[in-house]
Design a protein around this motif. Structure first.
Motif, PDB file in Angstrom:
ATOM      1  N   ASN A   1     115.832  86.239 -36.508  1.00  0.00           N
ATOM      2  CA  ASN A   1     114.898  86.420 -35.408  1.00  0.00           C
ATOM      3  C   ASN A   1     114.241  85.105 -34.973  1.00  0.00           C
ATOM      4  O   ASN A   1     113.778  84.980 -33.847  1.00  0.00           O
ATOM      5  CB  ASN A   1     113.822  87.432 -35.798  1.00  0.00           C
ATOM      6  N   LYS A   2     114.208  84.135 -35.879  1.00  0.00           N
ATOM      7  CA  LYS A   2     113.581  82.856 -35.550  1.00  0.00           C
ATOM      8  C   LYS A   2     114.415  82.048 -34.573  1.00  0.00           C
ATOM      9  O   LYS A   2     113.925  81.100 -33.961  1.00  0.00           O
ATOM     10  CB  LYS A   2     113.344  82.057 -36.833  1.00  0.00           C
ATOM     11  N   LYS A   3     115.680  82.418 -34.438  1.00  0.00           N
ATOM     12  CA  LYS A   3     116.550  81.730 -33.478  1.00  0.00           C
ATOM     13  C   LYS A   3     116.354  82.358 -32.093  1.00  0.00           C
ATOM     14  O   LYS A   3     115.949  83.502 -31.958  1.00  0.00           O
ATOM     15  CB  LYS A   3     118.007  81.827 -33.922  1.00  0.00           C
TER      16      LYS A   3
ATOM     17  N   TYR B   1     124.539  87.281 -28.513  1.00  0.00           N
ATOM     18  CA  TYR B   1     124.009  87.807 -29.771  1.00  0.00           C
ATOM     19  C   TYR B   1     124.482  86.990 -30.978  1.00  0.00           C
ATOM     20  O   TYR B   1     125.598  86.469 -30.995  1.00  0.00           O
ATOM     21  CB  TYR B   1     124.456  89.260 -29.978  1.00  0.00           C
ATOM     22  N   GLN B   2     123.621  86.907 -31.988  1.00  0.00           N
ATOM     23  CA  GLN B   2     124.047  86.493 -33.323  1.00  0.00           C
ATOM     24  C   GLN B   2     124.633  87.720 -34.008  1.00  0.00           C
ATOM     25  O   GLN B   2     124.207  88.849 -33.737  1.00  0.00           O
ATOM     26  CB  GLN B   2     122.854  86.007 -34.146  1.00  0.00           C
TER      27      GLN B   2
ATOM     28  N   PRO C   1     107.855  91.219 -35.646  1.00  0.00           N
ATOM     29  CA  PRO C   1     107.872  91.094 -34.183  1.00  0.00           C
ATOM     30  C   PRO C   1     109.146  91.603 -33.537  1.00  0.00           C
ATOM     31  O   PRO C   1     109.156  91.961 -32.356  1.00  0.00           O
ATOM     32  CB  PRO C   1     107.692  89.589 -33.959  1.00  0.00           C
ATOM     33  N   TRP C   2     110.246  91.642 -34.291  1.00  0.00           N
ATOM     34  CA  TRP C   2     111.526  92.079 -33.736  1.00  0.00           C
ATOM     35  C   TRP C   2     111.748  93.589 -33.830  1.00  0.00           C
ATOM     36  O   TRP C   2     112.684  94.133 -33.229  1.00  0.00           O
ATOM     37  CB  TRP C   2     112.684  91.359 -34.412  1.00  0.00           C
ATOM     38  N   TYR C   3     110.896  94.295 -34.553  1.00  0.00           N
ATOM     39  CA  TYR C   3     111.117  95.723 -34.838  1.00  0.00           C
ATOM     40  C   TYR C   3     111.160  96.561 -33.557  1.00  0.00           C
ATOM     41  O   TYR C   3     112.117  97.314 -33.328  1.00  0.00           O
ATOM     42  CB  TYR C   3     110.027  96.229 -35.775  1.00  0.00           C
ATOM     43  N   ASN C   4     110.143  96.457 -32.724  1.00  0.00           N
ATOM     44  CA  ASN C   4     110.080  97.281 -31.510  1.00  0.00           C
ATOM     45  C   ASN C   4     111.128  96.885 -30.479  1.00  0.00           C
ATOM     46  O   ASN C   4     111.349  97.615 -29.507  1.00  0.00           O
ATOM     47  CB  ASN C   4     108.688  97.201 -30.889  1.00  0.00           C
TER      48      ASN C   4
ATOM     49  N   LYS D   1     116.774  88.198 -44.339  1.00  0.00           N
ATOM     50  CA  LYS D   1     117.788  87.531 -43.522  1.00  0.00           C
ATOM     51  C   LYS D   1     117.607  87.857 -42.039  1.00  0.00           C
ATOM     52  O   LYS D   1     117.838  87.001 -41.174  1.00  0.00           O
ATOM     53  CB  LYS D   1     119.191  87.926 -43.993  1.00  0.00           C
ATOM     54  N   LEU D   2     117.195  89.076 -41.720  1.00  0.00           N
ATOM     55  CA  LEU D   2     116.952  89.432 -40.326  1.00  0.00           C
ATOM     56  C   LEU D   2     115.771  88.643 -39.772  1.00  0.00           C
ATOM     57  O   LEU D   2     115.773  88.242 -38.597  1.00  0.00           O
ATOM     58  CB  LEU D   2     116.714  90.938 -40.191  1.00  0.00           C
TER      59      LEU D   2
END
Length: 662
Positions: free
Chosen positions: A431-433, A366-367, A489-492, A426-427
């Motif tokens: 998420n792009k990583k 994890y980041q 895209p990261w929400y769910n 920032k989130l």
């Protein structure tokens, strides 16, 4: 008219009587101002309350006036010099003015903490926002400041109204008389500081000795006085109490601090799932309609968004904090370490190696990030985050470097509704990583002085308490944040852990009484998943870390004072624990136990008897004994580990930790 006495001792006692009167007036105002937070006094014998109050006032007054007492009775002729007398007068006024200032401030600060001020509370002095907040405090309670000035005036003019009537006497008689008076006063000082006894087994009284006069924890606040509480905790500020009830091997097995995750049903949560912890400033359970049973029919909700989110979450309805202030929340959540008599981060023992939740998350790919709209130095959040493994920090400085200084609220930091979009941005970057993220957001705006941003004053109605309007604003800001991220895209793919740092008073007696005064919301929200339900089993801040590590099947040993909520093998005799008014409050699924480090003095069924009117300690069973032994073992483990600064898994030192986690 000036009263004149032949004896220096008589004059000294007359002047100290003025201080007694001032302290008595403080206690009367303390009770009048806070009586809705204190159980009816008829539960404790009146004489016992008076005797206890006089005892702690006496010791407070002795501590403040030790130098004044000695100089007033110095058996030398120089003590009759006018210049000398002016110095003695100045010492009397300065020392007692400071003592009364603390005592008066305690009257109005008590509702925020619901316990007497101790040295650890002055950690706020380090915060950049302290002076503006102090200004707000004086403005809000200006009448208290006038009351304080009146007390100082009482001492000033009362002191001047008493004087020495000089009489002719030989040098020999002078020295003998005054030496005897000093010796008598010295003996009296020792007698009262040791609790009105000369027993060889006695020691200077502590805050815990208030329970000699009452069995009700809320009544100890009436009995105690400051600056006694400040001075008695000052001597312990760098120490951890040595609590030992069992052989250490037995305690280690009863309350282990080294854990290994147990596999369980993940509810679509795995190591590709983002984890986002949201800590809401001052969102006590009492303020949330979805969590509280004290709202009247038709009463407006303070948190409509959070209440609606509960319908789609796994909700822990019986959750408790493990400290009293904001500074205590992150050690409990990130490292599973509670705060009791002192804020853990204010102890020198907190300077140690850790392997906290952020570092464990890093090991799982994890980041890590921490978001807080205050300055980086606020509450030691950033410094503690660094030693527990957080890699990225976004505070007021970073925000203003990108957005300017126009969104500063003038007291604490960046307004919530301005800071949340920054968090969103920032989130998105994280998420792009090609890694999931573990992030913690600590909100800010729902804090005294409960201000609302300019232009939004009419958007939120007043509640039944001043904080409610600010909570409505923060709930609205949180709703806007969720509305903005729900299409990302990261929400769910994110597990949201939503809780509060601490409670903040209540408009009902139930939530002003232990254990409910420590109750906070906690829910796990996974969008679009099946992780939905209501869990009534006791939960606490220090259980969050082991529970998350269990959900993610963390395969290595880790250190925690808490336990995995879903690990049934670790739930036997489980309890939530906190400390206030000189005692530990330990809450199980059925009972609340009040433990004074020696014995459980109260047991009550808090769900059916929320005001604790019926003490069931006489009905103690074998199951109670097992729970009480678990409490003792827990406190012994805490005492040992904190005194040794040992927050790593058993058998693995600081150097070995690096090898294990390669």
């Amino acid at each position: 008219m000036k009263l004149q006495f032949k004896s220096r001792l008589t004059i000294l006692l007359a002047r100290l009587l003025l201080v007694y009167i001032a302290f008595m007036l403080c206690r009367m105002l303390f009770y009048l101002f806070n009586n809705d937070l204190i159980d009816p006094l008829n539960a404790t014998a009146t004489w016992s309350l008076i005797k206890g109050s006089l005892m702690f006032d006496t010791v407070s007054i002795i501590y403040i006036n030790m130098l004044f007492i000695f100089l007033s009775l110095l058996p030398l002729h120089v003590a009759e010099n006018k210049a000398y007398q002016k110095v003695v007068f100045a010492i009397f006024i300065v020392f007692n003015s400071v003592g009364l200032l603390i005592n008066t401030a305690d009257i109005f600060y008590y509702p925020f903490k619901q316990a007497r001020l101790v040295l650890g509370d002055f950690v706020l002095l380090k915060d950049d926002s302290f002076m503006p907040l102090l200004g707000d405090f004086v403005t809000d309670y200006w009448y208290g400041f006038l009351f304080y000035l009146a007390l100082v005036a009482l001492l000033w003019f009362g002191y001047k109204a008493v004087g020495l009537k000089y009489t002719e006497q030989t040098n020999k008689r002078f020295y003998i008389t005054n030496s005897i008076q000093l010796a008598v006063m010295a003996i009296a000082v020792v007698f009262f500081v040791r609790g009105a006894t000369f027993s060889a087994a006695s020691f200077p009284i502590t805050m815990n000795d208030a329970f000699l006069y009452t069995q009700n924890p809320s009544h100890t606040s009436v009995i105690l006085s400051n600056p006694f509480c400040i001075l008695r905790t000052m001597s312990k500020s760098n120490k951890v109490p040595n609590l030992k009830y069992f052989d250490q091997f037995v305690a280690d097995n009863m309350a282990p601090t080294t854990h290994k995750a147990i596999d369980w049903e993940t509810h679509e949560i795995d190591r590709k799932t983002n984890v986002f912890v949201i800590v809401l400033e001052s969102f006590g359970k009492a303020h949330l309609k979805g969590f509280s049973d004290q709202f009247k029919p038709g009463q407006e909700a303070n948190t409509p968004f959070i209440d609606s989110l509960m319908q789609h979450s796994y909700v822990f309805t019986n959750t408790f904090q493990n400290g009293r202030r904001s500074i205590d929340a992150l050690p409990a959540i990130w490292a599973s370490i509670p705060s009791f008599k002192e804020h853990f981060l204010s102890l020198p023992n907190s300077v140690a190696p850790y392997h906290g939740l952020p570092e464990c998350m890093t090991e799982m790919g994890y980041q890590t990030a921490f978001f807080h709209g205050g300055v980086r130095e606020s509450m030691g959040f950033v410094s503690f985050g660094k030693v527990t493994g957080v890699k990225n920090f976004y505070s007021r400085q970073e925000y203003e470097a990108e957005n300017g200084s126009g969104d500063f609220d003038g007291k604490w930091g960046i307004w919530d509704h301005k800071f949340f979009p920054y968090v969103h941005k920032k989130l998105n970057g994280m998420n792009k990583k090609d890694k999931p993220f573990f992030a913690t957001l600590f909100t800010l705006s729902s804090h005294h002085p409960y201000a609302i941003p300019e232009g939004m004053e009419n958007k939120f109605t007043e509640g039944t308490m001043p904080i409610h309007r600010a909570i409505k604003y923060s709930d609205y800001s949180l709703q806007q944040f969720f509305n903005s991220i729900k299409n990302e895209p990261w929400y769910n793919n994110t597990l949201f852990v939503i809780t509060a740092d601490h409670s903040s008073g209540a408009d009902s007696r139930k939530f002003n009484k232990q254990p409910y005064e420590y109750s906070i919301p906690l829910m796990f929200f996974k969008p679009g998943g099946n992780f939905v339900g209501v869990d009534d089993k006791v939960m606490q801040h220090i259980d969050i870390m082991p529970t998350l590590l269990g959900m993610l099947d963390y395969e290595k040993p880790y250190f925690a004072f808490g336990t995995d909520h879903f690990d049934k093998t670790a739930s036997k005799n489980h309890f939530a624990i906190n400390h206030s008014n000189g005692v530990f409050n330990c809450t199980t699924d059925e009972f609340c136990y009040i433990f004074n480090e020696k014995d459980v003095i109260t047991k009550f069924a808090y769900k059916t008897d929320p005001l604790g009117k019926h003490n069931l300690i006489a009905t103690k069973t074998a199951k109670d004994d097992a729970t009480i032994n678990s409490i003792k073992a827990f406190l012994q483990e805490y005492s040992i580990h904190v005194s040794k600064r040992d927050y790593l898994p058993a058998g693995i030192g600081e150097k070995g930790m690096a090898q294990v986690h390669k």
